[in-house]
Write an enzyme that holds these catalytic residues in place. Structure first.
Site, PDB file in Angstrom:
ATOM      1  NE  ARG A  25      -7.114   8.392   0.913  1.00  0.00           N
ATOM      2  CZ  ARG A  25      -5.616   7.301   1.669  1.00  0.00           C
ATOM      3  NH1 ARG A  25      -5.875   7.207   2.900  1.00  0.00           N
ATOM      4  NH2 ARG A  25      -5.424   6.135   0.183  1.00  0.00           N
ATOM      5  CB  VAL A  78      -3.724 -10.138   8.206  1.00  0.00           C
ATOM      6  CG1 VAL A  78      -1.918  -9.954   7.427  1.00  0.00           C
ATOM      7  CG2 VAL A  78      -4.237  -9.084   8.075  1.00  0.00           C
ATOM      8  N   GLY A 138       0.831  -1.673  -0.318  1.00  0.00           N
ATOM      9  CA  GLY A 138       0.276   0.184  -0.235  1.00  0.00           C
ATOM     10  C   GLY A 138       0.971   0.677  -0.439  1.00  0.00           C
ATOM     11  CG  ASP A 170      -0.503  -5.705   0.218  1.00  0.00           C
ATOM     12  OD1 ASP A 170      -1.524  -6.067  -0.167  1.00  0.00           O
ATOM     13  OD2 ASP A 170      -0.200  -4.384   1.052  1.00  0.00           O
ATOM     14  CG  ASN A 171      -5.770  -8.354   1.538  1.00  0.00           C
ATOM     15  OD1 ASN A 171      -5.204  -7.636   0.260  1.00  0.00           O
ATOM     16  ND2 ASN A 171      -6.566  -9.002   1.453  1.00  0.00           N
ATOM     17  CE1 TYR A 202      -9.575   3.113   8.131  1.00  0.00           C
ATOM     18  CE2 TYR A 202     -10.042   5.052   7.937  1.00  0.00           C
ATOM     19  CZ  TYR A 202      -8.931   4.571   7.989  1.00  0.00           C
ATOM     20  OH  TYR A 202      -7.796   4.443   7.921  1.00  0.00           O
TER      21      TYR A 202
HETATM   22  N1  UDP Z   1     -13.193  16.189  -0.837  1.00  0.00           N
HETATM   23  C1  UDP Z   1     -13.324  16.483  -2.088  1.00  0.00           C
HETATM   24  N2  UDP Z   1     -13.133  16.147  -3.820  1.00  0.00           N
HETATM   25  C2  UDP Z   1     -13.153  15.172  -3.600  1.00  0.00           C
HETATM   26  C3  UDP Z   1     -12.207  14.175  -2.484  1.00  0.00           C
HETATM   27  C4  UDP Z   1     -12.592  14.558  -1.502  1.00  0.00           C
HETATM   28  O1  UDP Z   1     -13.832  17.714  -2.078  1.00  0.00           O
HETATM   29  O2  UDP Z   1     -12.953  14.638  -5.102  1.00  0.00           O
HETATM   30  C5  UDP Z   1     -13.033  16.607  -0.302  1.00  0.00           C
HETATM   31  C6  UDP Z   1     -13.994  15.600   1.396  1.00  0.00           C
HETATM   32  O3  UDP Z   1     -15.638  16.094   1.252  1.00  0.00           O
HETATM   33  C7  UDP Z   1     -13.044  15.315   2.638  1.00  0.00           C
HETATM   34  C8  UDP Z   1     -12.208  16.120   2.259  1.00  0.00           C
HETATM   35  O4  UDP Z   1     -11.349  16.049   1.248  1.00  0.00           O
HETATM   36  O5  UDP Z   1     -13.602  17.111   2.972  1.00  0.00           O
HETATM   37  C9  UDP Z   1     -11.190  14.622   2.328  1.00  0.00           C
HETATM   38  O6  UDP Z   1     -11.484  13.809   1.956  1.00  0.00           O
HETATM   39  P1  UDP Z   1     -10.899  12.811   1.558  1.00  0.00           P
HETATM   40  O7  UDP Z   1     -11.188  11.712   1.190  1.00  0.00           O
HETATM   41  O8  UDP Z   1      -9.366  12.673   1.046  1.00  0.00           O
HETATM   42  O9  UDP Z   1     -10.546  12.709   3.361  1.00  0.00           O
HETATM   43  P2  UDP Z   1     -10.898  12.300   4.494  1.00  0.00           P
HETATM   44  O10 UDP Z   1     -10.049  13.296   5.332  1.00  0.00           O
HETATM   45  O11 UDP Z   1     -12.354  12.270   4.668  1.00  0.00           O
HETATM   46  O12 UDP Z   1     -11.066  10.653   5.167  1.00  0.00           O
END
Ligand code: UDP
Length: 315
Positions: free
Chosen positions: A188, A59, A12, A33-34, A147
């Site tokens: 993300r 795991v 990862g 890792d899987n 999560y």
């Molecule tokens: N976010 C966004 N546009 C995207 C993906 C995420 O504006 O295309 C925002 C999401 O709503 C959050 C922040 O960015 O407020 C971080 O999101 P991420 O999925 O990276 O991780 P998180 O910190 O929420 O676990």
């Protein structure tokens, strides 16, 4: 004889950087890792090495590694909101059953074990910045619950093995981290914004973009984890960069860095239970580990952009 360290989630994003660091420190590294969300591309450069072994294993099933193990780092888990929405049961199992199996192994082998927890244990936090003593504001049955609760269970069972069985344990609460080897399509914010900017598309800002995050460059995170593992502190420690930024500002920084005239902003609905703000209080890490992040966001984003330029397909 080299010390032997088992790293789960080795293929990862963070796991692969940990493999590099422990090899550089002179350890024999056993990666596991899987490949559910990890990629062998992240560790392909390690396969020729004699001080690196790899086990393709899940795991959540009984874990067996022959020989002695000095340290275990448990970093296997789907980790982006999209991943754990798609794989809710696997996410719960790797945090719960996987952690249990590895703690059992740590106990049997007399290994010290460090587990990857997360700022998500604070949920949508009502205390800002987040200190380790804050217990969080988590919705157990919301989409993120799989999560958040898996990681809360991970902390609970780790502490139980520590107090009841005397296993040496460390708990790191990781805040948003970025850098090379993040998956382009993991959903993300940083991979999304970079790939959209490079392709000249709309950067998908969720909600009105006023929600905040604090982004830590991966080399800083790995350094904090290394120091925590080598410390004698068994309570949870936040590792992250306290430089806080709104998602709207973050989108502007990436637009400016990539400089693609076709790229622009588009607004999308805010996901359910999306935390409104997040920023680590790193007083403990500073005091106990003598650690603090070194990379500015400008430096970290530049290195990360160099990576995304290579891996994002533009046609
Ligand atoms: N976010 C966004 N546009 C995207 C993906 C995420 O504006 O295309 C925002 C999401 O709503 C959050 C922040 O960015 O407020 C971080 O999101 P991420 O999925 O990276 O991780 P998180 O910190 O929420 O676990």
């Amino acid at each position: 004889m080299k010390k032997r360290v088992l790293i789960t989630g080795a293929a990862g994003f963070i796991g692969s950087h940990l493999c590099d660091r422990f090899l550089a420190e002179g350890f024999h590294v056993i990666g596991m890792d899987n490949l559910l969300t990890g990629s062998l591309d992240n560790i392909a450069h390690l396969f020729p090495r004699e001080d690196f072994d790899f086990y393709h294993h899940d795991v959540t099933k009984f874990v067996h590694v022959p020989g002695n193990i000095d340290y275990i780092l448990h970093f296997a888990s789907p980790a982006s909101p999209i991943d754990y929405l798609e794989m809710p049961i696997q996410t719960l199992k790797v945090g719960a059953l996987g952690t249990h199996n590895l703690l059992g192994m740590a106990r049997a082998k007399g290994a010290r074990m460090l587990v990857a927890s997360t700022s998500e244990v604070y949920g949508d936090p009502l205390v800002h910045p987040q200190v380790e003593e804050y217990w969080g504001n988590v919705n157990p049955v919301g989409p993120r619950g799989v999560y958040d609760e898996a990681k809360r269970f991970l902390e609970a069972i780790t502490m139980a093995y520590h107090t009841f069985h005397g296993v040496e344990t460390r708990i790191v609460r990781i805040f948003n981290t970025y850098g090379p080897r993040m998956r382009v399509e993991d959903g993300r914010v940083l991979p999304a914004f970079f790939s959209q900017a490079i392709r000249g598309e709309g950067l998908t800002v969720f909600g009105d973009g006023t929600q905040t995050r604090s982004f830590c460059y991966v080399d800083d995170l790995v350094d904090g984890i290394y120091k925590l593992l080598m410390s004698d502190y068994s309570q949870p420690v936040n590792i992250g960069n306290p430089q806080e930024i709104t998602m709207l500002e973050f989108a502007s920084e990436i637009l400016a860095l990539v400089g693609n005239p076709k790229a622009h902003l588009v607004f999308r609905d805010l996901p359910v239970d999306d935390p409104k703000q997040r920023k680590p209080d790193i007083t403990k890490a500073r005091k106990i580990l003598g650690w603090e992040p070194k990379y500015t966001r400008k430096e970290g984003l530049k290195k990360t952009y160099d990576y995304f330029k290579k891996v994002v397909k533009t046609d």
